[in-house]
Motif scaffolding. Structure first.
Motif: not given
Length: 122
Positions: A43-46, A93-96
């Motif tokens: 949780a919280g990783e980006r 793109h990116s992710w979270f």
């Protein structure tokens, strides 16, 4: 060649990637055609930075958790197992990881130059 493995064992040394150009030549997991990732994200990783000038097509499937795929025009929230998103050439793109998440990503072709450091959990 036949290779039998465990994603949770084989994936961490390659930051989750199981198949791709980055595996040693002669290894059954070496491919310039496709990359496959077993991603376990707390949780919280980006993602450390946005992937820009994308030259591949990819699909990401949520196995568990709640995961955000971020694109310049929108964010796609994957909330139920089996939710997936596909993007292609030119899609920055990116992710979270909103919650601890497991995702399976396939992208093609397998090209060098896209690895970035994770920013870690926030």
């Amino acid at each position: 060649m036949i290779y039998v493995g465990k994603a949770d064992v084989d994936a961490p040394p390659e930051r989750g990637w199981l198949i791709g150009h980055f595996m040693p030549a002669g290894d059954a997991r070496h491919s310039s055609d496709v990359e496959i990732k077993w991603g376990r994200h707390p949780a919280g990783e980006r993602r450390g930075e946005w992937a820009r000038n994308e030259r591949r097509t990819a699909v990401l499937v949520l196995i568990s958790g709640r995961f955000h795929m971020e694109f310049p025009e929108r964010t796609v929230v994957l909330a139920e197992p089996g939710d997936y998103v596909l993007w292609g050439v030119g899609d920055d793109h990116s992710w979270f990881a909103e919650q601890a998440s497991v995702v399976l990503t396939c992208r093609w072709p397998s090209l060098p130059g896209y690895a970035v450091p994770y920013s870690g959990a926030s």
